[in-house]
Scaffold this motif. Structure first.
Motif, short mmCIF file in Angstrom:
data_model
loop_
_atom_site.label_atom_id
_atom_site.label_comp_id
_atom_site.label_asym_id
_atom_site.label_seq_id
_atom_site.Cartn_x
_atom_site.Cartn_y
_atom_site.Cartn_z
N ASP B 139 0.70 -1.02 -0.25
CA ASP B 139 0.09 0.21 0.16
C ASP B 139 1.03 0.93 -0.04
OD1 ASP B 139 -3.36 -1.07 -0.10
OD2 ASP B 139 -2.04 -1.80 1.82
N THR B 142 3.07 2.32 3.38
CA THR B 142 1.92 0.88 3.50
C THR B 142 0.91 1.66 4.48
OG1 THR B 142 3.09 1.83 6.16
CG2 THR B 142 4.57 0.15 4.94
N GLY B 168 -2.74 -6.36 3.37
CA GLY B 168 -1.39 -5.25 3.17
C GLY B 168 -0.40 -4.59 4.42
N SER B 169 -0.06 -3.58 4.75
CA SER B 169 0.62 -3.38 3.37
C SER B 169 1.39 -4.38 2.89
CB SER B 169 0.53 -1.63 3.99
OG SER B 169 1.84 -1.54 5.40
N SER B 193 0.74 -4.45 9.73
CA SER B 193 0.57 -5.09 8.26
C SER B 193 1.39 -6.05 7.62
CB SER B 193 1.82 -3.67 7.55
OG SER B 193 1.10 -2.80 7.63
#
Lengths: 106, 521
Positions: B139, B142, B168-169, B193
């Protein structure tokens, strides 16, 4: 329900954040901010002892687990030209930017 | 067996034993990547392109990898030891700097940024013989739990079902490891994440203790929360990867000076005699209703709950003592507090992107510096960074900071206290990794509040700084992977590996362990 972040306050935040937004972006972002604030207001539900300390990080750092402060010695980067390669506009090793606005002090 | 199906430990062993060369291992991975990954994510790329491919990569640096693989083989030929990761192909979340390669944070604002130095975690892996295949998608900066916010499209997809998100990230990392595009990937975990995409993709994800791994060379999101850590297909590879990269670093004063144990040896000690806690506060989930503005509490889906109870039963059979009803009273406040703390830190970190020294600068004619800043940031940032900057500015403003920022930091203390008190009674906490399996692409994206709540069972670990690991626990009713999760006290990753390894061995004969997202025949 009254929005906490009004259009006027939102415009102020956009200015502080050094952004420019399209109308659609602005509408979406303001709505998301207000939704997030509704979730954040959950925090008000906790009875909080004023003596509760602020935690700027989770893991405590003790003298045993903390790095020593390193000596303040200048270390030159071996290839400054490589650093300047990433700059958007360079002339004679100077990074060039548009005019910096001047403001007269009152 | 196909070389791409080997674990990192097996690859390194074969290379040390001259049963395979680093070049052979590399070429096997490159050809598998060519078969399953599809086009890399790119600025302006079509999100719908090659819908059956994984798209883990942003940049595949095959030639750089070949140079390294040849060097590893040369060391072996000369009788030298390249290190414990000899010839192991690894991928790196594109939030880490790797010298002379594009390091983009999946953002247009850094799309042209070539890093002038290498992150410590990556450098340590390379020094131990690892072969970096390239950078994988995430992403943007992040900021997300699905990979959909990447400016580099198509974003990564879940290898088990490419109509679903990888999470995600660190979605590119999880997807790459699950899709056998390299047995180890380096990710980061700010609210879950690493562990969330690991659960969604059926791999092992470790968030080390804050300070266990250096953040030098990591493009920062929330500086008090960010932790680099490995994603792998096995607990033993996770232990191997951490053992190489953990430890103090003169380039990062927050990297703690705590000795690094021999995790591979510790891992084999089992769970006999360990006290493992279950908390009712991790068996309920909270969702935000945007229409009413209220948080709605629900119990966990049965299949998620049962997977945790099954794990507890297995641990008990192996000699662990299960302690029920461990109170973790402030768990539900993890996400609201995170909305405040992470945004303040993100806004601060994002102010450095201004179009002056590196990265994107607007091509529009601008007559003054402020205008250039605004246009560069407006055109370079996607919607998620803009949202975080604006929220960070608001909740940290002088007139609101006591109400929001300072309050959130006090609640962080209470979350930490929950863990401190729990770890007086137990060695580990066992919990679900996520409230559900991976959702459909487009299913949640756009609702920033709902997206954030996917991390609700993990984010408390980031507030408290304690380590956590998500290990695969089978599949849900849609045949999508789910995970179970352990928390341990500060710097006790060895306990996580012991529990994870014991669970992995205990479920070793289960049919779901044999499933692969691809047919290798």
């Amino acid at each position: 329900m009254t929005d906490e972040i009004t259009p006027e306050l939102f415009e102020h935040l956009v200015e502080l954040a050094a952004l420019e937004l399209s109308v659609e972006e602005g509408e979406y972002l303001r709505r998301q901010l207000n939704n997030q604030l509704m979730a954040i207001h959950e925090l008000q539900a906790i009875p909080l002892d004023p003596a509760t300390p602020i935690a700027s990080h989770g893991v405590p750092y003790t003298p045993e687990t903390s790095a020593h402060i390193r000596e303040d010695i200048l270390k030159s980067y071996p290839d400054p030209a490589k650093l300047l390669e990433g700059a958007p506009d360079v002339q004679e090793n100077y990074i060039v930017v548009p005019d910096i606005p001047h403001q007269s002090l009152k | 067996m196909n070389l791409v199906e080997l674990s990192a430990l097996e690859i390194a062993r074969k290379i040390h034993a001259r049963e395979a060369s680093a070049v052979e291992v590399l070429e096997a991975h490159l050809s598998h990547i060519a078969r399953v990954d599809g086009c890399p994510g790119a600025i302006g790329g079509n999100p719908q392109a090659e819908a059956d491919k994984v798209h883990a990569f942003i940049s595949l640096t095959a030639e750089r990898a070949r140079v390294k693989a040849l060097a590893v083989d040369a060391q072996i030929a000369a009788g030298q030891d390249p290190g414990p990761l000899a010839g192991v192909p690894v991928t790196i979340k594109d939030i880490f700097c790797v010298e002379d390669t594009f390091s983009t944070a999946a953002s247009k604002i850094l799309a042209n940024f070539k890093a002038p130095y290498t992150a410590t975690a990556v450098q340590r892996w390379e020094n131990a013989g690892a072969v970096v295949l390239g950078k994988v998608n995430l992403d943007e900066f992040t900021y997300g739990s699905s990979n959909e916010s990447s400016a580099f499209q198509p974003a990564s997809r879940n290898p088990w079902d490419t109509t679903r998100v990888p999470g995600g990230s660190s979605g590119g990392s999880a997807a790459a490891v699950a899709a056998f595009e390299g047995p180890i990937s380096l990710g980061t975990d700010t609210a879950g994440s690493i562990r969330l995409p690991a659960a969604y993709c059926g791999v092992v994800g470790l968030k080390p203790t804050y300070g266990r791994v250096s953040r030098y060379g990591l493009i920062a999101f929330g500086s008090s929360l960010d932790c680099p850590g490995p994603l792998t297909r096995s607990v033993s590879d996770s232990a191997l990867a951490l053992s190489v990269m953990a430890g103090a670093d003169p380039c990062d004063s927050t990297a703690a000076t705590v000795p690094v144990p021999d995790y591979l040896a510790e891992m084999e000690k089992g769970v006999k005699g360990l006290k493992i806690g279950l908390s009712p506060d991790y068996f309920r989930i909270t969702y935000f209703n945007a229409e009413t503005g209220e948080l709605v509490e629900q119990s966990l889906p049965d299949e998620i709950k049962l997977s945790v109870l099954d794990a507890a039963e297995r641990m008990a059979k192996l000699g662990a003592e299960i302690i029920e009803d461990v109170p973790m009273r402030h768990t539900r406040f993890g996400i609201p507090a995170y909305f405040v703390i992470s945004r303040v830190e993100a806004a601060s970190n994002l102010h450095r992107y201004d179009g002056v020294k590196y990265g994107y600068r607007t091509p529009d004619m601008t007559d003054d510096l402020r205008s250039m800043y605004r246009k560069s940031r407006a055109q370079g940032f996607g919607i998620q960074p803009k949202l975080r900057v604006l929220m960070g500015m608001y909740v940290s403003a002088a007139q609101y900071s006591e109400q929001y920022y300072n309050r959130a930091l006090r609640i962080r203390s209470l979350i930490r206290q929950d863990f401190d008190e729990a770890f007086q009674k137990v060695d580990l906490l066992l919990s679900p990794s996520t409230p559900s399996a991976a959702f459909k692409i487009g299913g949640v994206y756009g609702d920033s509040v709902l997206m954030q709540y996917a991390d609700q069972l993990l984010v408390t670990g980031n507030h408290a700084g304690v380590p956590g690991i998500s290990v695969p626990a089978g599949f849900d009713h849609d045949a999508m992977p789910i995970g179970v999760h352990f928390f341990a006290p500060d710097f006790r990753e060895d306990l996580l590996f012991r529990a994870g390894r014991a669970y992995e061995q205990s479920t070793g004969a289960e049919i779901w362990r044999q499933q692969r997202p691809f047919n290798f025949d």
